[in-house]
Design a protein around this motif. Structure first.
Motif, short mmCIF file in Angstrom:
data_model
loop_
_atom_site.label_atom_id
_atom_site.label_comp_id
_atom_site.label_asym_id
_atom_site.label_seq_id
_atom_site.Cartn_x
_atom_site.Cartn_y
_atom_site.Cartn_z
N ARG A 106 0.86 -1.18 0.00
CA ARG A 106 0.00 0.00 0.00
C ARG A 106 0.90 1.23 0.00
O ARG A 106 1.86 1.31 0.77
N ALA A 107 0.58 2.17 -0.88
CA ALA A 107 1.43 3.35 -1.03
C ALA A 107 0.59 4.53 -1.50
O ALA A 107 -0.47 4.36 -2.11
N GLU A 108 1.06 5.72 -1.20
CA GLU A 108 0.41 6.92 -1.71
C GLU A 108 0.74 7.03 -3.20
O GLU A 108 1.91 6.99 -3.58
N PRO A 109 -0.27 7.13 -4.05
CA PRO A 109 -0.01 7.14 -5.49
C PRO A 109 0.58 8.47 -5.95
O PRO A 109 0.43 9.50 -5.27
N PRO B 284 0.75 11.93 -8.20
CA PRO B 284 -0.37 12.87 -8.43
C PRO B 284 -1.30 12.47 -9.56
O PRO B 284 -2.52 12.60 -9.44
N ALA B 285 -0.75 12.00 -10.69
CA ALA B 285 -1.61 11.65 -11.83
C ALA B 285 -2.56 10.53 -11.47
O ALA B 285 -3.75 10.55 -11.84
N VAL B 286 -2.08 9.53 -10.74
CA VAL B 286 -2.92 8.40 -10.35
C VAL B 286 -3.91 8.83 -9.27
O VAL B 286 -5.08 8.45 -9.29
N ALA B 287 -3.44 9.64 -8.32
CA ALA B 287 -4.33 10.13 -7.26
C ALA B 287 -5.49 10.93 -7.83
O ALA B 287 -6.63 10.82 -7.39
N SER B 288 -5.19 11.74 -8.86
CA SER B 288 -6.24 12.53 -9.51
C SER B 288 -7.24 11.62 -10.21
O SER B 288 -8.45 11.85 -10.15
N LEU B 289 -6.75 10.57 -10.84
CA LEU B 289 -7.62 9.63 -11.52
C LEU B 289 -8.58 8.95 -10.55
O LEU B 289 -9.77 8.82 -10.82
N PHE B 290 -8.05 8.54 -9.40
CA PHE B 290 -8.86 7.85 -8.39
C PHE B 290 -9.57 8.83 -7.46
O PHE B 290 -10.30 8.40 -6.57
N ARG B 291 -9.31 10.11 -7.65
CA ARG B 291 -9.86 11.16 -6.79
C ARG B 291 -9.51 10.88 -5.32
O ARG B 291 -10.34 11.02 -4.41
N SER B 292 -8.25 10.46 -5.12
CA SER B 292 -7.78 10.14 -3.78
C SER B 292 -7.36 11.39 -3.03
O SER B 292 -6.84 12.35 -3.63
N LEU B 293 -7.55 11.39 -1.73
CA LEU B 293 -7.08 12.48 -0.89
C LEU B 293 -5.60 12.27 -0.58
O LEU B 293 -5.11 11.14 -0.55
N PRO B 294 -4.86 13.36 -0.38
CA PRO B 294 -3.45 13.21 -0.03
C PRO B 294 -3.27 12.32 1.19
O PRO B 294 -4.00 12.45 2.18
N GLY B 295 -2.34 11.41 1.10
CA GLY B 295 -2.07 10.52 2.22
C GLY B 295 -2.90 9.26 2.24
O GLY B 295 -2.66 8.37 3.06
N VAL B 296 -3.90 9.16 1.34
CA VAL B 296 -4.74 7.96 1.29
C VAL B 296 -4.08 6.95 0.35
O VAL B 296 -3.92 7.22 -0.84
N LEU C 18 0.72 -2.87 -7.18
CA LEU C 18 1.05 -4.24 -7.57
C LEU C 18 1.92 -4.22 -8.83
O LEU C 18 1.63 -3.50 -9.79
N ARG C 19 2.97 -5.01 -8.80
CA ARG C 19 3.80 -5.20 -10.00
C ARG C 19 4.02 -6.70 -10.18
O ARG C 19 4.24 -7.42 -9.19
N GLY C 20 3.93 -7.15 -11.41
CA GLY C 20 4.10 -8.58 -11.65
C GLY C 20 4.50 -8.87 -13.07
O GLY C 20 4.44 -8.00 -13.95
N LEU C 21 4.92 -10.10 -13.29
CA LEU C 21 5.38 -10.54 -14.61
C LEU C 21 4.61 -11.79 -15.02
O LEU C 21 4.61 -12.80 -14.31
N HIS C 22 3.96 -11.71 -16.18
CA HIS C 22 3.30 -12.87 -16.78
C HIS C 22 4.32 -13.57 -17.69
O HIS C 22 5.00 -12.92 -18.48
N LEU C 23 4.39 -14.90 -17.55
CA LEU C 23 5.35 -15.67 -18.34
C LEU C 23 4.65 -16.65 -19.26
O LEU C 23 3.61 -17.22 -18.90
N GLU D 27 2.19 -3.18 -14.26
CA GLU D 27 2.28 -2.22 -13.15
C GLU D 27 0.87 -1.73 -12.87
O GLU D 27 0.23 -1.16 -13.75
N ARG D 28 0.37 -1.94 -11.67
CA ARG D 28 -1.04 -1.69 -11.39
C ARG D 28 -1.24 -0.93 -10.08
O ARG D 28 -0.56 -1.16 -9.09
N TRP D 29 -2.24 -0.01 -10.11
CA TRP D 29 -2.76 0.62 -8.90
C TRP D 29 -4.20 0.13 -8.74
O TRP D 29 -4.95 0.09 -9.71
N LEU D 30 -4.56 -0.24 -7.53
CA LEU D 30 -5.86 -0.85 -7.29
C LEU D 30 -6.52 -0.23 -6.06
O LEU D 30 -5.86 0.01 -5.04
N ASP D 31 -7.82 0.05 -6.18
CA ASP D 31 -8.59 0.56 -5.05
C ASP D 31 -8.78 -0.58 -4.05
O ASP D 31 -9.45 -1.57 -4.35
#
Length: 228
Positions: free
Chosen positions: A102-105, A107-119, A124-129, A139-143
Motif C-alpha cells: 500500500r502506497a500513496e499514489p 499525483p496523476a494516479v491520485a487525480s484519476l482515483f480522486r484520492s485524498l493526499p495521504g490515502v 502491484l507489480r508482476g510478470l506474466h510468463l 504495473e497496477r494501482w488498485l482501489d
C-alpha cells in the motif's frame, strides 16, 4: 425472477431491430421502461448505456434517449484473462508477483482515483510468463475497497485474473502506444534497454468509479489481434 441488464438490453435491441422504435425515435424514459419490464431503473440505465456505447442509441442529458439515425459500429474491447490468452496459444503460463504494498499514489494516479493526499492505494507489480519466458510486465494501482476479507493471494492468482473473475466493471479507458524499455523494464522483460515495446494503458471503472489503473508492457514480438 428479476431481469438482468443483459435481458433489458436484448429486449431494447429487439424493439430497435423490429422497427417498433424507428431510427430517430425518442424511446420511453428509464422510469417507464423499468415499470413496464419490472426491474430497477439502474438495470435499465446499464442496458441503455451499453447500447449507446455500441452506437445504437443517442443519449442526451435532459433530452432523452433516441434510436440512432445512423448507427455506427464502434470498436469494443473485452478485458482478457492473460492466463487463458497464453494457454490458448498452446504455451504454459505462470505469474510472478514482484511487488505488493500500500502506497500513496503519484499525483496523476491520485487525480484519476480522486484520492485524498495521504490515502494509500494498493500498488502491484508482476510478470506474466509464457513457456517460462517474460511475456507481459504489469504495473497496477488498485482501489483496496474492492478487495474482500481476507484479500486474495496474488502469488497464486494474478490481479488480472482475479479482477476479471470477481469485480464487475461497466466502462473505462484504454490507450495503445509504443514505449522504449527502461533499464529496469529491459531487465524484467529480458530485452535490450531502449527496445521498442507494445504498451497498453487501461483504466477500469464501475459505475463511474475507478477500480484499477494498469500499465502493461509486452515483450518484443507481441502482436495485437482483434475481431471486427
Amino acid at each position: 425472477m428479476a431481469l438482468g441488464w443483459e435481458d433489458i438490453r436484448a429486449e431494447v435491441l429487439r424493439r430497435i431491430e423490429a422497427r417498433h422504435w424507428a431510427p430517430g425515435t425518442l424511446i420511453p424514459t428509464e422510469e417507464a421502461l423499468a415499470e413496464e419490464l419490472g426491474c430497477a431503473r439502474t438495470t435499465v440505465n446499464r442496458a441503455l448505456r451499453d447500447l449507446a456505447a455500441a452506437g445504437l442509441l443517442e443519449r442526451r442529458r435532459k433530452a432523452g434517449t433516441r434510436v440512432a439515425l445512423h448507427p455506427v459500429r464502434r470498436a469494443r474491447f473485452d478485458i482478457p484473462v492473460t492466463r487463458l490468452e497464453i494457454e490458448g496459444r498452446g504455451q504454459s503460463y505462470a505469474f510472478h508477483l514482484i511487488e505488493e504494498r500500500r502506497a500513496e499514489p503519484p499525483p496523476a494516479v491520485a487525480s484519476l482515483f480522486r484520492s485524498l493526499p495521504g490515502v494509500p492505494l494498493l500498488r502491484l507489480r508482476g510478470l506474466h510468463l509464457a513457456d517460462n519466458r517474460p511475456a507481459i510486465y504489469e504495473e497496477r494501482w488498485l482501489d483496496p475497497a474492492v478487495l474482500p476479507e481476507p484479500a486474495p493471494d496474488f502469488r497464486r492468482i494474478s490481479p488480472n485474473e482475479w479482477l476479471v473473475s470477481h469485480v464487475p466493471w461497466t466502462g473505462g479507458d484504454i490507450v495503445f502506444s509504443a514505449a522504449n524499455a527502461s533499464p529496469e523494464e529491459a531487465d524484467i522483460l529480458g530485452c535490450a534497454p531502449g527496445a521498442a515495446l507494445f504498451l497498453c494503458e487501461r483504466v477500469t471503472e464501475a459505475e463511474g468509479r475507478p477500480i484499477t489503473s494498469v500499465r502493461l508492457l509486452h515483450a518484443p514480438g507481441y502482436r495485437l489481434r482483434a475481431d471486427l
